[in-house]
Design a protein around this motif. Structure first.
Motif, PDB file in Angstrom:
ATOM      1  N   VAL A 125      -2.489   0.312   7.594  1.00 43.61           N
ATOM      2  CA  VAL A 125      -3.041   1.650   7.381  1.00 43.61           C
ATOM      3  C   VAL A 125      -4.172   1.972   8.364  1.00 43.61           C
ATOM      4  O   VAL A 125      -4.469   3.134   8.604  1.00 43.61           O
TER       5      VAL A 125
ATOM      6  N   LEU B  49       0.872  -1.160   0.000  1.00 42.65           N
ATOM      7  CA  LEU B  49       0.000   0.000   0.000  1.00 42.65           C
ATOM      8  C   LEU B  49       0.913   1.215   0.000  1.00 42.65           C
ATOM      9  O   LEU B  49       1.828   1.298   0.811  1.00 42.65           O
TER      10      LEU B  49
ATOM     11  N   LYS C 238       0.945   5.472  -0.173  1.00 46.71           N
ATOM     12  CA  LYS C 238       0.126   6.667   0.031  1.00 46.71           C
ATOM     13  C   LYS C 238       0.663   7.852  -0.755  1.00 46.71           C
ATOM     14  O   LYS C 238       1.875   8.041  -0.871  1.00 46.71           O
ATOM     15  N   SER C 239      -0.286   8.674  -1.217  1.00 51.80           N
ATOM     16  CA  SER C 239       0.046   9.964  -1.797  1.00 51.80           C
ATOM     17  C   SER C 239      -1.137  10.894  -1.566  1.00 51.80           C
ATOM     18  O   SER C 239      -2.289  10.464  -1.633  1.00 51.80           O
ATOM     19  N   GLU C 240      -0.829  12.140  -1.302  1.00 51.19           N
ATOM     20  CA  GLU C 240      -1.893  13.131  -1.200  1.00 51.19           C
ATOM     21  C   GLU C 240      -2.345  13.466  -2.614  1.00 51.19           C
ATOM     22  O   GLU C 240      -1.515  13.737  -3.481  1.00 51.19           O
TER      23      GLU C 240
ATOM     24  N   PRO D 271     -10.052   9.627   3.275  1.00 54.20           N
ATOM     25  CA  PRO D 271      -8.879   8.889   2.802  1.00 54.20           C
ATOM     26  C   PRO D 271      -9.344   7.511   2.314  1.00 54.20           C
ATOM     27  O   PRO D 271     -10.268   6.928   2.900  1.00 54.20           O
TER      28      PRO D 271
ATOM     29  N   SER E 205       4.278   5.888   4.589  1.00 54.13           N
ATOM     30  CA  SER E 205       3.738   6.107   3.250  1.00 54.13           C
ATOM     31  C   SER E 205       3.826   4.868   2.367  1.00 54.13           C
ATOM     32  O   SER E 205       3.220   4.825   1.299  1.00 54.13           O
TER      33      SER E 205
ATOM     34  N   TYR F 233      -3.235   4.709  -2.397  1.00 51.25           N
ATOM     35  CA  TYR F 233      -4.045   5.229  -1.297  1.00 51.25           C
ATOM     36  C   TYR F 233      -3.953   6.747  -1.280  1.00 51.25           C
ATOM     37  O   TYR F 233      -2.857   7.309  -1.228  1.00 51.25           O
ATOM     38  N   HIS F 234      -5.112   7.411  -1.354  1.00 52.81           N
ATOM     39  CA  HIS F 234      -5.149   8.865  -1.222  1.00 52.81           C
ATOM     40  C   HIS F 234      -5.225   9.223   0.257  1.00 52.81           C
ATOM     41  O   HIS F 234      -6.185   8.854   0.940  1.00 52.81           O
ATOM     42  N   SER F 235      -4.218   9.937   0.741  1.00 53.81           N
ATOM     43  CA  SER F 235      -4.182  10.375   2.138  1.00 53.81           C
ATOM     44  C   SER F 235      -4.449  11.872   2.200  1.00 53.81           C
ATOM     45  O   SER F 235      -4.449  12.560   1.174  1.00 53.81           O
TER      46      SER F 235
ATOM     47  N   ILE G 172      -8.361   3.829  -0.468  1.00 55.72           N
ATOM     48  CA  ILE G 172      -7.662   3.129  -1.537  1.00 55.72           C
ATOM     49  C   ILE G 172      -8.442   3.438  -2.811  1.00 55.72           C
ATOM     50  O   ILE G 172      -9.657   3.205  -2.871  1.00 55.72           O
TER      51      ILE G 172
END
Length: 150
Positions: free
Chosen positions: A125, A5, A7-9, A57, A133, A50-52, A59
């Motif tokens: 997560v 997994l 993460k990225s904003e 938030p 991340s 995954y959008h954080s 997947i």
């Protein structure tokens, strides 16, 4: 094949950006544990996108590792916010991977749904205060995540 997994904003780099670009280098990771996970990735591994730092938030899609064991070029660029003065091309400190777009999910799988479906031991997560991340996902958990789409 392993599962991850990542993460990225979405305001920095989103699944839509990856769909447009088709592939990208996953740069800027500056946590040693996350970096070590990046080092252990192999071509063909699958990663949940995954959008954080968004509401909610979630997947939002799937990508595949297309190149592994790359030096993160941002560590050498003094203009980058990820520049590391202690890192040199002869002795790089930060590695990364290149990923390619596989699919955007028709419906994002929200953090709330993930919390209802998995324990913190099963899926990192959902751990309170988790800031990594990049994290591993067990194959059985990855299959369960994909089943949530049906």
């Amino acid at each position: 094949m392993n599962y991850w997994l990542m993460k990225s904003e979405p305001s920095v780099y989103s699944i839509a950006d990856l769909a447009r670009d088709k592939h990208t280098i996953w740069d800027g990771v500056r946590n040693y544990q996350a970096r070590n996970f990046l080092r252990s990735m192999a071509v063909g591994d699958q990663a949940f996108f995954y959008h954080s730092n968004t509401k909610p938030p979630a997947i939002v899609g799937l990508m595949q590792i297309s190149e592994a064991n790359l030096d993160d070029p941002t560590q050498f660029d003094p203009k980058s916010k990820y520049y590391d003065a202690k890192s040199t091309p002869d002795h790089p400190r930060w590695q990364t991977v290149k990923v390619k777009f596989v699919q955007e999910f028709p419906t994002p799988i929200s953090l709330d749904v993930l919390r209802q479906s998995f324990t913190p031991e099963q899926l990192w997560v959902v751990r309170p205060g988790n800031r990594l991340s990049v994290m591993p996902v067990a194959e059985a958990v990855a299959r369960q995540i994909l089943n949530l789409l049906s």
